[in-house]
Design an enzyme around this catalytic site. Structure first.
Site, PDB file in Angstrom:
ATOM      1  CD  GLU A 111      42.390-111.606  14.935  1.00 14.46           C
ATOM      2  OE1 GLU A 111      42.302-111.964  16.111  1.00 14.46           O
ATOM      3  OE2 GLU A 111      41.524-111.859  14.081  1.00 14.46           O
ATOM      4  CE1 TYR A 139      38.588-103.154   8.542  1.00 16.37           C
ATOM      5  CE2 TYR A 139      40.883-103.835   8.525  1.00 16.37           C
ATOM      6  CZ  TYR A 139      39.565-104.040   8.149  1.00 16.37           C
ATOM      7  OH  TYR A 139      39.233-105.109   7.379  1.00 16.37           O
ATOM      8  CG  ASN A 173      45.842-104.912   3.813  1.00 19.29           C
ATOM      9  OD1 ASN A 173      45.766-103.874   3.171  1.00 19.29           O
ATOM     10  ND2 ASN A 173      44.922-105.867   3.741  1.00 19.29           N
TER      11      ASN A 173
END
Length: 149
Positions: A108, A120, A113
């Site tokens: 998560e 990611y 952000n």
């Protein structure tokens, strides 16, 4: 594993105090020194430390249970951000997840952000859902990202 001017090693007792300081620098609800140290004794935990000149630059952790990897925290001291430390930590955890024959790695992240979300996604994680109100201080959903291996 040596990466540019830093080295990625398994987290050890001597890193815990500095990682706790890093947690406070990066998160509104940091893990305690005791919580970090407990991961050293957790058989499901794979925690790594990135060292620059022998000092902690960042760290990342993952739990592996039933063939699934779950990234807990990835944190890099502000002065080391944007230099590939976080990316190297994530890549190394993905390699470890493959070695442990995980089907996927999930995590998560706060949708706000953006640097983390971008990191990611560059590493092959895709959005698969949201956890409503997952984060506090400030309250925010958790964006669930998964990379299938």
């Amino acid at each position: 594993m040596k990466q540019n001017l830093y080295e990625i090693v398994p987290m050890a007792e001597e890193h815990v105090k500095e990682i706790a300081r890093l947690e406070k620098a990066c998160f509104s609800q940091p893990w305690s020194e005791e919580g970090i140290a407990a991961e050293l004794r957790n058989p499901t935990a794979c925690f790594l430390t990135a060292l620059k000149d022998g000092k902690v630059a960042g760290y990342a952790g993952m739990h592996v249970v039933c063939g699934e990897g779950y990234l807990t925290n990835v944190a890099v001291f502000p002065e080391m951000q944007g230099k590939g430390v976080g990316r190297a930590l994530v890549k190394t955890l993905i390699t470890q997840a493959r070695e442990k024959q995980c089907a996927f790695v999930s995590l998560e992240v706060r949708p706000s952000n953006l640097p983390a979300v971008e990191l990611y996604q560059k590493e092959g994680f895709q959005p698969v859902g949201r956890r409503k109100g997952f984060y506090d201080a400030p309250k925010e959903d958790g964006l669930i990202l998964t990379r299938y291996l």
